[in-house]
Design a protein around this motif. Structure first.
Motif, PDB file in Angstrom:
ATOM      1  N   ARG A  10       0.812  -1.223   0.000  1.00 19.61           N
ATOM      2  CA  ARG A  10       0.000   0.000   0.000  1.00 19.61           C
ATOM      3  C   ARG A  10       0.845   1.272   0.000  1.00 19.61           C
ATOM      4  O   ARG A  10       0.466   2.285  -0.543  1.00 19.61           O
ATOM      5  CB  ARG A  10      -0.927  -0.040   1.225  1.00 19.61           C
ATOM      6  CG  ARG A  10      -1.938   1.082   1.308  1.00 19.61           C
ATOM      7  CD  ARG A  10      -2.932   1.049   0.160  1.00 19.61           C
ATOM      8  NE  ARG A  10      -3.581   2.337  -0.008  1.00 19.61           N
ATOM      9  CZ  ARG A  10      -3.247   3.228  -0.930  1.00 19.61           C
ATOM     10  NH1 ARG A  10      -2.280   2.987  -1.771  1.00 19.61           N
ATOM     11  NH2 ARG A  10      -3.900   4.372  -1.016  1.00 19.61           N
ATOM     12  N   ARG A  14       3.733   7.039  -5.462  1.00 18.58           N
ATOM     13  CA  ARG A  14       3.062   7.257  -6.740  1.00 18.58           C
ATOM     14  C   ARG A  14       4.114   7.497  -7.825  1.00 18.58           C
ATOM     15  O   ARG A  14       5.133   8.120  -7.592  1.00 18.58           O
ATOM     16  CB  ARG A  14       2.168   8.491  -6.584  1.00 18.58           C
ATOM     17  CG  ARG A  14       1.349   8.838  -7.785  1.00 18.58           C
ATOM     18  CD  ARG A  14       0.440  10.025  -7.467  1.00 18.58           C
ATOM     19  NE  ARG A  14       1.205  11.192  -7.039  1.00 18.58           N
ATOM     20  CZ  ARG A  14       1.878  11.989  -7.875  1.00 18.58           C
ATOM     21  NH1 ARG A  14       1.893  11.761  -9.167  1.00 18.58           N
ATOM     22  NH2 ARG A  14       2.542  13.028  -7.403  1.00 18.58           N
ATOM     23  N   THR A  42      -9.563   7.779 -13.678  1.00 24.71           N
ATOM     24  CA  THR A  42      -8.143   7.532 -13.409  1.00 24.71           C
ATOM     25  C   THR A  42      -7.785   7.765 -11.941  1.00 24.71           C
ATOM     26  O   THR A  42      -6.626   7.624 -11.565  1.00 24.71           O
ATOM     27  CB  THR A  42      -7.285   8.471 -14.276  1.00 24.71           C
ATOM     28  OG1 THR A  42      -7.744   9.816 -14.063  1.00 24.71           O
ATOM     29  CG2 THR A  42      -7.396   8.121 -15.742  1.00 24.71           C
ATOM     30  N   GLY A  43      -8.766   8.157 -11.105  1.00 26.05           N
ATOM     31  CA  GLY A  43      -8.464   8.441  -9.706  1.00 26.05           C
ATOM     32  C   GLY A  43      -7.921   9.843  -9.502  1.00 26.05           C
ATOM     33  O   GLY A  43      -7.315  10.144  -8.480  1.00 26.05           O
ATOM     34  N   THR A  44      -8.164  10.715 -10.484  1.00 31.05           N
ATOM     35  CA  THR A  44      -7.745  12.111 -10.376  1.00 31.05           C
ATOM     36  C   THR A  44      -8.977  13.004 -10.416  1.00 31.05           C
ATOM     37  O   THR A  44     -10.085  12.527 -10.661  1.00 31.05           O
ATOM     38  CB  THR A  44      -6.796  12.497 -11.541  1.00 31.05           C
ATOM     39  OG1 THR A  44      -7.514  12.374 -12.772  1.00 31.05           O
ATOM     40  CG2 THR A  44      -5.571  11.587 -11.583  1.00 31.05           C
ATOM     41  N   VAL A  78      -3.637  15.152  -8.947  1.00 38.81           N
ATOM     42  CA  VAL A  78      -3.241  13.742  -8.851  1.00 38.81           C
ATOM     43  C   VAL A  78      -2.926  13.318  -7.419  1.00 38.81           C
ATOM     44  O   VAL A  78      -2.977  12.131  -7.100  1.00 38.81           O
ATOM     45  CB  VAL A  78      -2.046  13.406  -9.772  1.00 38.81           C
ATOM     46  CG1 VAL A  78      -2.459  13.494 -11.234  1.00 38.81           C
ATOM     47  CG2 VAL A  78      -0.842  14.292  -9.498  1.00 38.81           C
ATOM     48  N   GLU A  79      -2.599  14.291  -6.557  1.00 36.82           N
ATOM     49  CA  GLU A  79      -2.256  13.934  -5.177  1.00 36.82           C
ATOM     50  C   GLU A  79      -2.513  15.132  -4.275  1.00 36.82           C
ATOM     51  O   GLU A  79      -2.278  16.272  -4.667  1.00 36.82           O
ATOM     52  CB  GLU A  79      -0.775  13.529  -5.092  1.00 36.82           C
ATOM     53  CG  GLU A  79      -0.336  13.090  -3.706  1.00 36.82           C
ATOM     54  CD  GLU A  79       1.104  12.573  -3.683  1.00 36.82           C
ATOM     55  OE1 GLU A  79       1.817  12.879  -2.728  1.00 36.82           O
ATOM     56  OE2 GLU A  79       1.517  11.858  -4.625  1.00 36.82           O
ATOM     57  N   TYR A  84      -3.569   9.646  -3.026  1.00 38.59           N
ATOM     58  CA  TYR A  84      -3.679   9.581  -4.483  1.00 38.59           C
ATOM     59  C   TYR A  84      -4.419   8.317  -4.886  1.00 38.59           C
ATOM     60  O   TYR A  84      -4.726   7.474  -4.050  1.00 38.59           O
ATOM     61  CB  TYR A  84      -2.287   9.637  -5.130  1.00 38.59           C
ATOM     62  CG  TYR A  84      -1.364   8.507  -4.717  1.00 38.59           C
ATOM     63  CD1 TYR A  84      -1.265   7.357  -5.493  1.00 38.59           C
ATOM     64  CD2 TYR A  84      -0.616   8.591  -3.552  1.00 38.59           C
ATOM     65  CE1 TYR A  84      -0.437   6.309  -5.112  1.00 38.59           C
ATOM     66  CE2 TYR A  84       0.216   7.551  -3.170  1.00 38.59           C
ATOM     67  CZ  TYR A  84       0.304   6.415  -3.947  1.00 38.59           C
ATOM     68  OH  TYR A  84       1.115   5.378  -3.576  1.00 38.59           O
ATOM     69  N   ASN A  85      -4.709   8.199  -6.192  1.00 37.55           N
ATOM     70  CA  ASN A  85      -5.388   7.028  -6.770  1.00 37.55           C
ATOM     71  C   ASN A  85      -6.818   6.850  -6.289  1.00 37.55           C
ATOM     72  O   ASN A  85      -7.398   5.793  -6.469  1.00 37.55           O
ATOM     73  CB  ASN A  85      -4.619   5.725  -6.488  1.00 37.55           C
ATOM     74  CG  ASN A  85      -3.519   5.504  -7.506  1.00 37.55           C
ATOM     75  OD1 ASN A  85      -3.483   6.170  -8.531  1.00 37.55           O
ATOM     76  ND2 ASN A  85      -2.638   4.585  -7.230  1.00 37.55           N
ATOM     77  N   SER A  86      -7.401   7.861  -5.669  1.00 32.76           N
ATOM     78  CA  SER A  86      -8.784   7.746  -5.215  1.00 32.76           C
ATOM     79  C   SER A  86      -9.403   9.138  -5.205  1.00 32.76           C
ATOM     80  O   SER A  86      -8.940  10.015  -4.470  1.00 32.76           O
ATOM     81  CB  SER A  86      -8.839   7.155  -3.808  1.00 32.76           C
ATOM     82  OG  SER A  86     -10.077   7.474  -3.191  1.00 32.76           O
ATOM     83  N   THR A  87     -10.427   9.333  -6.033  1.00 31.00           N
ATOM     84  CA  THR A  87     -11.059  10.655  -6.056  1.00 31.00           C
ATOM     85  C   THR A  87     -11.674  10.979  -4.691  1.00 31.00           C
ATOM     86  O   THR A  87     -11.619  12.117  -4.250  1.00 31.00           O
ATOM     87  CB  THR A  87     -12.134  10.736  -7.156  1.00 31.00           C
ATOM     88  OG1 THR A  87     -13.063   9.668  -6.994  1.00 31.00           O
ATOM     89  CG2 THR A  87     -11.513  10.649  -8.535  1.00 31.00           C
TER      90      THR A  87
END
Length: 110
Positions: A10, A14, A42-44, A78-79, A84-87
């Motif tokens: 985990r 990034r 895309t998680g952004t 993006v972060e 990151y990787n999750s809106t």
């Protein structure tokens, strides 16, 4: 090994984007960021609008006209503060009343 089944640990950092940049916005006085953003698959978060007078607009105005760190519609968050990787995580981080480190990439960079 981790790589074979793509079960990555985990805390993996990034993947950086060559054109990304980070802005620092202080929300400790409770002011809003002043951006409208749409969650992307895309998680952004895609920035649709920067509201005049909001914190992001004030950041933009503090920079020179030619700065590439001016936040504009079409850019993607993006972060935020290491998330990151999750809106959902990005939105939650943006709502926190603290100093926000927001990493963005230009339009079309993903």
């Amino acid at each position: 090994s981790y790589v074979e089944n793509d079960k990555r640990p985990r805390r993996e950092s990034r993947k950086r984007h060559p054109n990304e940049f980070t802005i620092i916005i202080d929300r400790r006085n409770g002011d809003g960021l002043g951006i409208d953003a749409t969650p992307e698959k895309t998680g952004t978060l895609e920035i649709k609008n920067v509201t005049p007078g909001g914190l992001v607009d004030r950041w933009n105005k503090s920079l020179g006209e030619s700065s590439r760190e001016i936040v504009k519609p079409g850019m993607r968050v993006v972060e935020v503060n290491g998330r990151y990787n999750s809106t959902m995580q990005l939105i939650a981080a943006c709502r926190e009343i603290e100093v926000l480190h927001i990493t963005l990439i230009p339009p079309g960079a993903l």
